[in-house]
Motif scaffolding. Structure first.
Motif, mmCIF file in Angstrom:
data_model
loop_
_atom_site.group_PDB
_atom_site.id
_atom_site.type_symbol
_atom_site.label_atom_id
_atom_site.label_comp_id
_atom_site.label_asym_id
_atom_site.label_seq_id
_atom_site.Cartn_x
_atom_site.Cartn_y
_atom_site.Cartn_z
ATOM 1 N N GLY A 14 -19.035 -39.103 7.424
ATOM 2 C CA GLY A 14 -18.605 -40.431 7.836
ATOM 3 C C GLY A 14 -17.769 -40.357 9.098
ATOM 4 O O GLY A 14 -17.748 -39.354 9.808
ATOM 5 N N TYR A 15 -17.056 -41.469 9.380
ATOM 6 C CA TYR A 15 -16.206 -41.544 10.560
ATOM 7 C C TYR A 15 -14.752 -41.416 10.147
ATOM 8 O O TYR A 15 -14.347 -41.884 9.087
ATOM 9 N N THR A 16 -13.971 -40.845 11.000
ATOM 10 C CA THR A 16 -12.541 -40.752 10.710
ATOM 11 C C THR A 16 -11.872 -42.057 11.117
ATOM 12 O O THR A 16 -12.425 -42.864 11.880
ATOM 13 N N LEU A 17 -10.695 -42.274 10.631
ATOM 14 C CA LEU A 17 -9.925 -43.474 10.942
ATOM 15 C C LEU A 17 -9.632 -43.553 12.442
ATOM 16 O O LEU A 17 -9.685 -44.628 13.045
ATOM 17 N N VAL A 18 -9.361 -42.452 13.069
ATOM 18 C CA VAL A 18 -9.074 -42.420 14.505
ATOM 19 C C VAL A 18 -10.298 -42.881 15.298
ATOM 20 O O VAL A 18 -10.175 -43.659 16.252
ATOM 21 N N GLU A 19 -11.470 -42.432 14.925
ATOM 22 C CA GLU A 19 -12.694 -42.847 15.624
ATOM 23 C C GLU A 19 -12.917 -44.348 15.494
ATOM 24 O O GLU A 19 -13.258 -45.032 16.465
ATOM 25 N N VAL A 20 -12.709 -44.888 14.324
ATOM 26 C CA VAL A 20 -12.880 -46.328 14.103
ATOM 27 C C VAL A 20 -11.868 -47.114 14.935
ATOM 28 O O VAL A 20 -12.199 -48.124 15.563
#
Length: 196
Positions: A14-20
């Motif tokens: 999935g995506y990390t919180l930083v990427e989002v």
């Protein structure tokens, strides 16, 4: 087989919180820029529309002056800067103190408003049809009843976006115009205005 299982455990699913958060911030910046550009485009379109509609109204006032064989005067409504009123002058016939009553009016959409030529972005050389003795609409045989020169200035709120309706002695028609910005070096003339 064991090696494949070890690789699949370490793979991201999935995506990390930083990427989002980075994507959301980029979208916010792009939409802010887009909204600012859209607001400027809307303001430009509204001021152009106000200038064109005011020009048509002024032509109608000139025709009405000829039809009635009467002197008509333009005034900014004291209670509403978005409205111009047409007053008949039956005694002095120079618009110094029109007394024949209001015969017509025209309004533009706020925040656009009618302003005098003393406003910073309006041409200082323009004969203002809202003041003085040079704004008389009177019948002339074979010519427009609009004053031989001068005009009306419109400003979009407090922004540096202007519309105008002008008439020049050389041209026997009313011309709608607009400009963006207040170039103080050329406020005395029409050189930085665009004809619509």
């Amino acid at each position: 087989m064991v090696f494949a299982k070890l690789l699949s455990r370490g793979a991201k699913s999935g995506y990390t919180l930083v990427e989002v958060l980075v994507v959301v911030i980029i979208m916010g910046v792009l939409s802010t820029v887009g909204v600012a550009g859209l607001q400027r485009a809307v303001a430009n379109a509204r001021i152009k529309d106000a200038a064109i509609n005011t020009a048509a109204f002024i032509e109608r006032v000139a025709n009405e002056s000829s039809r009635l064989s009467a002197v008509l005067c333009l005034k900014i409504d004291p209670g509403n800067p978005q409205t111009i009123i047409v007053v008949k002058d039956v005694t002095t016939k120079n618009c110094a103190a029109p007394n024949g009553g209001v015969i017509d009016e025209f309004s533009i959409e706020a925040p656009a408003k009618y302003v005098s030529k003393t406003t910073q972005g309006c041409p200082t050389s323009m004969v203002d049809w809202f003041g003085g003795n040079n704004h008389v609409f009177k019948p002339r045989i074979g010519l427009s009843a609009a004053p031989p020169e001068g005009g009306v200035c419109i400003q979009y709120g407090s922004q540096d976006i202007y519309g105008a309706v002008r008439k020049d002695k050389k041209v026997n028609r009313v011309i709608p115009m607009w400009k963006v910005g207040s170039d103080f070096t050329q406020n005395g003339n029409w050189s930085n205005w665009t004809e619509l």
